[in-house]
Scaffold this motif. Structure first.
Motif, PDB file in Angstrom:
ATOM      1  N   HIS A  11       0.817  -1.216   0.000  1.00  0.00           N
ATOM      2  CA  HIS A  11       0.000   0.000   0.000  1.00  0.00           C
ATOM      3  C   HIS A  11       0.856   1.273   0.000  1.00  0.00           C
ATOM      4  CE1 HIS A  11      -3.988  -1.672   0.002  1.00  0.00           C
ATOM      5  NE2 HIS A  11      -3.577  -2.584   0.873  1.00  0.00           N
ATOM      6  N   GLU A  12       2.042   1.214   0.590  1.00  0.00           N
ATOM      7  CA  GLU A  12       2.931   2.374   0.587  1.00  0.00           C
ATOM      8  C   GLU A  12       3.602   2.573  -0.772  1.00  0.00           C
ATOM      9  OE1 GLU A  12       5.602   1.737   3.857  1.00  0.00           O
ATOM     10  OE2 GLU A  12       4.083   2.275   5.337  1.00  0.00           O
ATOM     11  N   LEU A  13       3.844   1.494  -1.496  1.00  0.00           N
ATOM     12  CA  LEU A  13       4.593   1.554  -2.752  1.00  0.00           C
ATOM     13  C   LEU A  13       3.720   1.472  -3.998  1.00  0.00           C
ATOM     14  CD1 LEU A  13       7.438  -0.957  -1.785  1.00  0.00           C
ATOM     15  CD2 LEU A  13       7.581   1.543  -1.818  1.00  0.00           C
ATOM     16  N   LYS A  14       2.447   1.210  -3.838  1.00  0.00           N
ATOM     17  CA  LYS A  14       1.584   0.872  -4.965  1.00  0.00           C
ATOM     18  C   LYS A  14       1.386   2.015  -5.951  1.00  0.00           C
ATOM     19  CE  LYS A  14      -2.902   2.171  -3.192  1.00  0.00           C
ATOM     20  NZ  LYS A  14      -4.287   1.803  -3.236  1.00  0.00           N
ATOM     21  N   PRO A  15       1.198   1.646  -7.229  1.00  0.00           N
ATOM     22  CA  PRO A  15       0.807   2.656  -8.214  1.00  0.00           C
ATOM     23  C   PRO A  15      -0.660   3.027  -7.997  1.00  0.00           C
ATOM     24  CG  PRO A  15       0.978   0.490  -9.238  1.00  0.00           C
ATOM     25  CD  PRO A  15       1.432   0.346  -7.815  1.00  0.00           C
ATOM     26  N   ALA A  16      -1.061   4.193  -8.470  1.00  0.00           N
ATOM     27  CA  ALA A  16      -2.434   4.674  -8.284  1.00  0.00           C
ATOM     28  C   ALA A  16      -3.456   3.730  -8.896  1.00  0.00           C
ATOM     29  CB  ALA A  16      -2.579   6.071  -8.883  1.00  0.00           C
ATOM     30  N   GLU A  17      -3.082   3.012  -9.945  1.00  0.00           N
ATOM     31  CA  GLU A  17      -4.007   2.124 -10.640  1.00  0.00           C
ATOM     32  C   GLU A  17      -4.295   0.821  -9.887  1.00  0.00           C
ATOM     33  OE1 GLU A  17      -2.040   4.806 -13.537  1.00  0.00           O
ATOM     34  OE2 GLU A  17      -1.304   3.500 -11.965  1.00  0.00           O
ATOM     35  N   LEU A  18      -3.511   0.518  -8.846  1.00  0.00           N
ATOM     36  CA  LEU A  18      -3.740  -0.705  -8.073  1.00  0.00           C
ATOM     37  C   LEU A  18      -4.899  -0.471  -7.116  1.00  0.00           C
ATOM     38  CD1 LEU A  18      -2.939  -3.581  -7.312  1.00  0.00           C
ATOM     39  CD2 LEU A  18      -1.341  -2.605  -5.655  1.00  0.00           C
ATOM     40  N   LYS A  19      -6.014  -1.145  -7.371  1.00  0.00           N
ATOM     41  CA  LYS A  19      -7.241  -0.928  -6.597  1.00  0.00           C
ATOM     42  C   LYS A  19      -7.451  -1.950  -5.502  1.00  0.00           C
ATOM     43  CE  LYS A  19      -8.281   2.639  -8.905  1.00  0.00           C
ATOM     44  NZ  LYS A  19      -7.888   3.904  -8.362  1.00  0.00           N
ATOM     45  N   ASP A  20      -6.899  -3.160  -5.640  1.00  0.00           N
ATOM     46  CA  ASP A  20      -7.134  -4.185  -4.633  1.00  0.00           C
ATOM     47  C   ASP A  20      -6.008  -5.201  -4.660  1.00  0.00           C
ATOM     48  OD1 ASP A  20      -8.584  -5.472  -2.599  1.00  0.00           O
ATOM     49  OD2 ASP A  20      -9.591  -6.792  -4.033  1.00  0.00           O
ATOM     50  N   VAL A  21      -5.691  -5.729  -3.489  1.00  0.00           N
ATOM     51  CA  VAL A  21      -4.717  -6.809  -3.362  1.00  0.00           C
ATOM     52  C   VAL A  21      -5.193  -7.714  -2.238  1.00  0.00           C
ATOM     53  CG1 VAL A  21      -3.196  -5.462  -1.842  1.00  0.00           C
ATOM     54  CG2 VAL A  21      -2.286  -7.400  -3.099  1.00  0.00           C
ATOM     55  N   GLU A  22      -5.160  -9.020  -2.499  1.00  0.00           N
ATOM     56  CA  GLU A  22      -5.595 -10.000  -1.516  1.00  0.00           C
ATOM     57  C   GLU A  22      -4.687 -11.220  -1.576  1.00  0.00           C
ATOM     58  OE1 GLU A  22      -9.661 -11.147  -1.982  1.00  0.00           O
ATOM     59  OE2 GLU A  22     -10.362  -9.080  -2.036  1.00  0.00           O
ATOM     60  N   VAL A  23      -4.441 -11.808  -0.412  1.00  0.00           N
ATOM     61  CA  VAL A  23      -3.727 -13.078  -0.375  1.00  0.00           C
ATOM     62  C   VAL A  23      -4.747 -14.178  -0.662  1.00  0.00           C
ATOM     63  CG1 VAL A  23      -3.956 -13.447   2.125  1.00  0.00           C
ATOM     64  CG2 VAL A  23      -2.057 -14.463   0.901  1.00  0.00           C
ATOM     65  N   PHE A  24      -4.367 -15.127  -1.541  1.00  0.00           N
ATOM     66  CA  PHE A  24      -5.299 -16.207  -1.831  1.00  0.00           C
ATOM     67  C   PHE A  24      -4.718 -17.584  -1.564  1.00  0.00           C
ATOM     68  CE2 PHE A  24      -3.248 -15.492  -5.944  1.00  0.00           C
ATOM     69  CZ  PHE A  24      -2.972 -16.782  -6.375  1.00  0.00           C
ATOM     70  N   ASP A  25      -3.431 -17.653  -1.192  1.00  0.00           N
ATOM     71  CA  ASP A  25      -2.854 -18.954  -0.872  1.00  0.00           C
ATOM     72  C   ASP A  25      -1.632 -18.762   0.010  1.00  0.00           C
ATOM     73  OD1 ASP A  25      -2.676 -21.784  -1.039  1.00  0.00           O
ATOM     74  OD2 ASP A  25      -1.125 -21.611  -2.577  1.00  0.00           O
ATOM     75  N   VAL A  26      -1.497 -19.642   0.984  1.00  0.00           N
ATOM     76  CA  VAL A  26      -0.315 -19.678   1.847  1.00  0.00           C
ATOM     77  C   VAL A  26       0.177 -21.113   1.853  1.00  0.00           C
ATOM     78  CG1 VAL A  26       0.592 -19.308   4.168  1.00  0.00           C
ATOM     79  CG2 VAL A  26      -1.218 -17.819   3.294  1.00  0.00           C
ATOM     80  N   TYR A  27       1.455 -21.299   1.542  1.00  0.00           N
ATOM     81  CA  TYR A  27       2.022 -22.639   1.491  1.00  0.00           C
ATOM     82  C   TYR A  27       3.300 -22.671   2.304  1.00  0.00           C
ATOM     83  CZ  TYR A  27       4.402 -26.791  -0.198  1.00  0.00           C
ATOM     84  OH  TYR A  27       5.059 -27.981  -0.260  1.00  0.00           O
ATOM     85  N   SER A  28       3.442 -23.713   3.110  1.00  0.00           N
ATOM     86  CA  SER A  28       4.715 -24.009   3.767  1.00  0.00           C
ATOM     87  C   SER A  28       4.839 -25.529   3.779  1.00  0.00           C
ATOM     88  CB  SER A  28       4.770 -23.426   5.177  1.00  0.00           C
ATOM     89  OG  SER A  28       3.730 -23.953   5.967  1.00  0.00           O
ATOM     90  N   GLY A  29       6.009 -26.005   3.588  1.00  0.00           N
ATOM     91  CA  GLY A  29       6.199 -27.450   3.551  1.00  0.00           C
ATOM     92  C   GLY A  29       7.334 -27.828   2.630  1.00  0.00           C
ATOM     93  N   PRO A  30       7.245 -29.049   2.072  1.00  0.00           N
ATOM     94  CA  PRO A  30       8.310 -29.512   1.178  1.00  0.00           C
ATOM     95  C   PRO A  30       8.550 -28.526   0.031  1.00  0.00           C
ATOM     96  CG  PRO A  30       6.756 -31.286   1.645  1.00  0.00           C
ATOM     97  CD  PRO A  30       6.174 -30.022   2.228  1.00  0.00           C
ATOM     98  N   ASN A  31       9.739 -28.516  -0.455  1.00  0.00           N
ATOM     99  CA  ASN A  31      10.187 -27.656  -1.561  1.00  0.00           C
ATOM    100  C   ASN A  31      10.451 -26.220  -1.138  1.00  0.00           C
ATOM    101  OD1 ASN A  31       9.914 -29.857  -3.333  1.00  0.00           O
ATOM    102  ND2 ASN A  31       7.788 -29.343  -3.723  1.00  0.00           N
TER     103      ASN A  31
END
Length: 77
Positions: A11-31
């Motif tokens: 949000h501090e660095l975003k361009p004016a055209e960026l209207k929304d950002v959401e996390v949709f996946d969190v992965y931890s484990g192998p690899n």
């Protein structure tokens, strides 16, 4: 680093055209190295009263990614 820290930086660095950002996946484990996790985000770019080309969106997005890499040390997978 937490999801909240990443969102604040976006949000501090975003361009004016960026209207929304959401996390949709969190992965931890192998690899992934121990103690690391992978967060996947969805970004919505939408300027007021105009259309964006793929090239314009890619330029804005990868500039934001580069700024996040420098500021937070994040990696793009």
């Amino acid at each position: 680093m937490t999801h909240e820290e990443i969102i604040v930086a976006i949000h501090e660095l975003k361009p004016a055209e960026l209207k929304d950002v959401e996390v949709f996946d969190v992965y931890s484990g192998p690899n992934l190295p121990e103690g690391k996790k992978s967060l996947a985000y969805s970004f919505v770019y939408q300027p007021e009263g105009a259309s964006l080309t793929d090239e314009a969106v890619n330029n804005m997005h990868f500039e934001l990614v580069d700024r996040l890499k420098k500021r937070l040390g994040v990696e793009l997978r």
